[in-house]
Design a protein around this motif. Structure first.
Motif, mmCIF file in Angstrom:
data_model
loop_
_atom_site.group_PDB
_atom_site.id
_atom_site.type_symbol
_atom_site.label_atom_id
_atom_site.label_comp_id
_atom_site.label_asym_id
_atom_site.label_seq_id
_atom_site.Cartn_x
_atom_site.Cartn_y
_atom_site.Cartn_z
ATOM 1 N N GLY A 115 -8.303 1.902 -1.150
ATOM 2 C CA GLY A 115 -7.785 2.776 -2.178
ATOM 3 C C GLY A 115 -6.296 3.021 -2.096
ATOM 4 N N ASP A 116 -5.694 2.700 -0.969
ATOM 5 C CA ASP A 116 -4.256 2.901 -0.800
ATOM 6 C C ASP A 116 -3.467 1.820 -1.529
ATOM 7 O OD1 ASP A 116 -4.722 5.128 0.720
ATOM 8 O OD2 ASP A 116 -4.233 4.177 2.642
ATOM 9 N N SER A 117 -2.162 1.988 -1.528
ATOM 10 C CA SER A 117 -1.245 1.047 -2.150
ATOM 11 C C SER A 117 -0.218 0.554 -1.150
ATOM 12 C CB SER A 117 -0.519 1.696 -3.332
ATOM 13 O OG SER A 117 -1.415 2.078 -4.357
ATOM 14 N N LEU A 118 0.252 -0.645 -1.376
ATOM 15 C CA LEU A 118 1.347 -1.225 -0.621
ATOM 16 C C LEU A 118 2.222 -2.022 -1.572
ATOM 17 C CD1 LEU A 118 -0.247 -2.723 2.633
ATOM 18 C CD2 LEU A 118 1.413 -0.853 2.531
ATOM 19 N N LYS A 177 -8.624 -3.056 -1.425
ATOM 20 C CA LYS A 177 -9.990 -3.195 -0.956
ATOM 21 C C LYS A 177 -10.006 -3.959 0.361
ATOM 22 C CE LYS A 177 -11.600 -3.678 -5.736
ATOM 23 N NZ LYS A 177 -12.330 -4.563 -6.685
ATOM 24 N N PRO A 178 -11.042 -3.784 1.160
ATOM 25 C CA PRO A 178 -11.130 -4.565 2.403
ATOM 26 C C PRO A 178 -11.033 -6.069 2.181
ATOM 27 C CG PRO A 178 -12.688 -2.768 2.481
ATOM 28 C CD PRO A 178 -12.100 -2.753 1.092
ATOM 29 N N GLU A 179 -11.524 -6.563 1.058
ATOM 30 C CA GLU A 179 -11.455 -7.988 0.762
ATOM 31 C C GLU A 179 -10.034 -8.476 0.516
ATOM 32 O OE1 GLU A 179 -12.369 -7.926 -4.055
ATOM 33 O OE2 GLU A 179 -14.032 -8.030 -2.648
ATOM 34 N N ASP A 180 -9.085 -7.563 0.367
ATOM 35 C CA ASP A 180 -7.682 -7.937 0.235
ATOM 36 C C ASP A 180 -7.030 -8.227 1.578
ATOM 37 O OD1 ASP A 180 -7.633 -7.593 -2.608
ATOM 38 O OD2 ASP A 180 -7.435 -5.428 -2.307
ATOM 39 N N VAL A 239 -1.604 -7.881 5.826
ATOM 40 C CA VAL A 239 -2.159 -6.719 5.144
ATOM 41 C C VAL A 239 -3.586 -6.549 5.621
ATOM 42 C CG1 VAL A 239 -2.865 -5.727 2.931
ATOM 43 C CG2 VAL A 239 -0.689 -6.953 3.126
ATOM 44 N N THR A 240 -3.888 -5.392 6.163
ATOM 45 C CA THR A 240 -5.229 -5.084 6.636
ATOM 46 C C THR A 240 -5.702 -3.805 5.964
ATOM 47 O OG1 THR A 240 -4.772 -6.109 8.778
ATOM 48 C CG2 THR A 240 -6.683 -4.648 8.641
ATOM 49 N N VAL A 241 -6.852 -3.881 5.319
ATOM 50 C CA VAL A 241 -7.405 -2.753 4.581
ATOM 51 C C VAL A 241 -8.726 -2.370 5.222
ATOM 52 C CG1 VAL A 241 -8.093 -1.843 2.347
ATOM 53 C CG2 VAL A 241 -6.328 -3.621 2.487
ATOM 54 N N SER A 242 -8.810 -1.158 5.715
ATOM 55 C CA SER A 242 -10.025 -0.672 6.344
ATOM 56 C C SER A 242 -10.886 0.056 5.326
ATOM 57 C CB SER A 242 -9.693 0.255 7.510
ATOM 58 O OG SER A 242 -9.003 1.409 7.060
ATOM 59 N N SER A 243 -12.183 0.052 5.557
ATOM 60 C CA SER A 243 -13.115 0.712 4.658
ATOM 61 C C SER A 243 -13.236 2.188 4.976
ATOM 62 C CB SER A 243 -14.486 0.046 4.736
ATOM 63 O OG SER A 243 -14.999 0.109 6.050
#
Length: 121
Positions: free
Chosen positions: A15-18, A87-90, A117-121
């Motif tokens: 849900g965050d942005s970068l 999303k984690p898939e990103d 880029v690491t996205v945690s759930s």
């Protein structure tokens, strides 16, 4: 001739942005289209977004359309990838590249080193 350096990656929550940046040096006056690709472990390099040399044309992959945007500021020799609603898939290593306005890695001539880029759930 052209050197590209990505920055802006990191560890974020879903849900965050970068915003990723790609700074170019060298022969930056050349009219190169720019693209963003990503590669997750064990997967093929995947097209994300492309922008024409003057920024008037953009193409976004279906997998990120509506969440990601690409832009460039030629006065700053910088290309951006704004990533929203992550999303984690990103999760992947994100590369910027310069070359043709296309969706295939072989259409690009210059590549950065990548930013994670690491996205945690």
């Amino acid at each position: 001739q052209v050197q590209l350096v990505e920055s802006g990656g990191g560890l974020v929550q879903a849900g965050d942005s970068l915003r990723l940046s790609c700074a170019a040096s060298g022969r930056t006056s050349s009219r190169y289209a720019m693209g963003w690709f990503r590669q997750a472990p064990g997967k093929e390099r995947e097209f994300v977004a492309a922008i024409s040399w003057n920024g008037r044309l953009t193409y976004i992959a279906d997998s990120v359309k509506g969440r990601f945007t690409i832009s460039r500021d030629n006065a700053k020799n910088t290309v951006y990838l704004q990533m929203n609603s992550l999303k984690p898939e990103d999760t992947a290593l994100y590369y910027c590249a310069g070359g043709q306005y296309g969706t295939r890695p072989t259409e690009y001539y210059y590549w950065g080193q990548g930013t994670q880029v690491t996205v945690s759930s």
